[in-house]
Design a protein around this motif. Sequence first.
Motif, PDB file in Angstrom:
ATOM      1  N   UNK A   1     -12.460 -14.768  75.008  1.00 36.13           N
ATOM      2  CA  UNK A   1     -13.755 -15.294  74.589  1.00 36.13           C
ATOM      3  C   UNK A   1     -14.053 -14.914  73.144  1.00 36.13           C
ATOM      4  N   UNK A   2     -13.741 -13.671  72.789  1.00 34.79           N
ATOM      5  CA  UNK A   2     -13.971 -13.203  71.416  1.00 34.79           C
ATOM      6  C   UNK A   2     -13.135 -14.004  70.420  1.00 34.79           C
ATOM      7  N   UNK A   3     -11.865 -14.229  70.759  1.00 38.05           N
ATOM      8  CA  UNK A   3     -10.980 -15.003  69.879  1.00 38.05           C
ATOM      9  C   UNK A   3     -11.476 -16.436  69.758  1.00 38.05           C
TER      10      UNK A   3
ATOM     11  N   UNK B   1     -18.436 -25.217  74.403  1.00 36.78           N
ATOM     12  CA  UNK B   1     -17.617 -24.650  75.478  1.00 36.78           C
ATOM     13  C   UNK B   1     -18.299 -24.766  76.834  1.00 36.78           C
ATOM     14  N   UNK B   2     -19.623 -24.747  76.865  1.00 38.48           N
ATOM     15  CA  UNK B   2     -20.338 -24.876  78.139  1.00 38.48           C
ATOM     16  C   UNK B   2     -20.620 -26.336  78.492  1.00 38.48           C
ATOM     17  N   UNK B   3     -20.189 -27.244  77.638  1.00 41.18           N
ATOM     18  CA  UNK B   3     -20.364 -28.701  77.805  1.00 41.18           C
ATOM     19  C   UNK B   3     -21.832 -29.099  77.886  1.00 41.18           C
ATOM     20  N   UNK B   4     -22.737 -28.287  77.310  1.00 42.31           N
ATOM     21  CA  UNK B   4     -24.157 -28.635  77.283  1.00 42.31           C
ATOM     22  C   UNK B   4     -24.390 -29.793  76.324  1.00 42.31           C
ATOM     23  N   UNK B   5     -23.888 -29.658  75.089  1.00 35.43           N
ATOM     24  CA  UNK B   5     -23.954 -30.725  74.114  1.00 35.43           C
ATOM     25  C   UNK B   5     -25.339 -31.315  73.907  1.00 35.43           C
ATOM     26  N   UNK B   6     -26.261 -30.544  73.370  1.00 34.64           N
ATOM     27  CA  UNK B   6     -27.622 -31.032  73.144  1.00 34.64           C
ATOM     28  C   UNK B   6     -27.652 -32.284  72.264  1.00 34.64           C
ATOM     29  N   UNK B   7     -26.825 -32.293  71.234  1.00 31.17           N
ATOM     30  CA  UNK B   7     -26.883 -33.380  70.268  1.00 31.17           C
ATOM     31  C   UNK B   7     -27.684 -33.032  69.045  1.00 31.17           C
TER      32      UNK B   7
ATOM     33  N   UNK C   1     -12.770 -24.521  75.487  1.00 29.94           N
ATOM     34  CA  UNK C   1     -13.991 -23.888  75.988  1.00 29.94           C
ATOM     35  C   UNK C   1     -14.132 -24.016  77.486  1.00 29.94           C
ATOM     36  N   UNK C   2     -13.784 -25.174  78.056  1.00 27.95           N
ATOM     37  CA  UNK C   2     -13.854 -25.354  79.505  1.00 27.95           C
ATOM     38  C   UNK C   2     -12.901 -24.408  80.220  1.00 27.95           C
ATOM     39  N   UNK C   3     -11.725 -24.194  79.623  1.00 29.45           N
ATOM     40  CA  UNK C   3     -10.784 -23.230  80.201  1.00 29.45           C
ATOM     41  C   UNK C   3     -11.351 -21.815  80.150  1.00 29.45           C
ATOM     42  N   UNK C   4     -12.029 -21.505  79.052  1.00 31.46           N
ATOM     43  CA  UNK C   4     -12.647 -20.184  78.918  1.00 31.46           C
ATOM     44  C   UNK C   4     -13.746 -19.981  79.945  1.00 31.46           C
ATOM     45  N   UNK C   5     -14.570 -21.018  80.134  1.00 30.36           N
ATOM     46  CA  UNK C   5     -15.628 -20.934  81.145  1.00 30.36           C
ATOM     47  C   UNK C   5     -15.023 -20.751  82.536  1.00 30.36           C
TER      48      UNK C   5
END
Length: 354
Positions: free
Chosen positions: A75-77, A112-118, A138-142
Amino acid sequence: MAEVNAKGPPAEALIDIPLAPNKKAPKRRYRRIRSAPAADSDLGPHHQHDGSLPTNFEVILKKLHPSLRLVAIFLFVYLGVGTLCFYLVRHQIKGKKTNGVLDAVYFCIVTMTTVGYGDLVPTTPATKLLACAFVFTGMATVGLLLSKSADYLVERQEILLVKAIRGNQKANALAITQECETKRIKYKCLTVLVILLVLIIVGTTFLKVVEKLSFVDSFYCVCSTITTLGYGDVSFTTKGGRVFAIFWVLAGTVCVAQFFLYIAELSTEKRRKSLVKWVLNRQMTKLDLEAADFDGDGVVDAAEFVLFKLREVGKINQEDIKLVMEEFEHLDVDQTGTLSASDITLAQLPENGK
């Protein structure tokens, strides 16, 4: 039904049933089997021998599971590389901006959290491709966070939850651990629900106070965020809001996903218990007797019966039994059908190694 070849009755390897010689067999009494020696003498990462919870943060860090450390490093990387990349292309990202570095970290989190506010969007082909690469990473990290970090943190809170439920009742660490094991899924579900409610309340309050949104808009933003819906009509726009969002968005989205996962596990656990109850209450038939006779001697001893029932409830299968018996035969060097200290010593000699 495949038979499991063994040099001796499996009962001798699992359960000791002493009978008085030359006397009528008394009611069977089963000797409690000692637990296998654990890799660590501690009862668990969340308590000490005296049952007290660790209070030193350094002790907690030392007891972190290696896989959890790996997730933290990954996550840090991810955030470090993502922040650097998006900071360098910050002029190719349009939207509501506050600080270059802060916006880059914030953009990494919502990606990474796929929130994507825009509220921040890439505008050039290069930044769009970069965002595509980071969303999959990011999805893999989550996913790693869900499987490692969330479970770890929730299991730590189980102990506190059990102690709170018990109230003033005194219980040692072993009793608490046993209760956690018995109702593990239920306590996990309850614990993550409490954490989720706290995150919702904190997020709603923060948006109302710092971002100056109405209560409805604040709650609406919280719900659309933690469910990764992210409409984008309301989001974090201030410096303080985005600093808060870096931690809160990640925690909230992971917590919601983990909550629904535990709900599914709880449903599966209930079905499993129903199956176990049905298996233990149904009457034994002749076909069952034949299936339980693993060594083919015409009779079923206590160990064979236990193995048969464990296989019926799905705890083990025929292949598991076969592998265990092969291991037993390997250790039974003198071919007596029992294991002794000399057998173990002989089995560890190089010429007897597998």
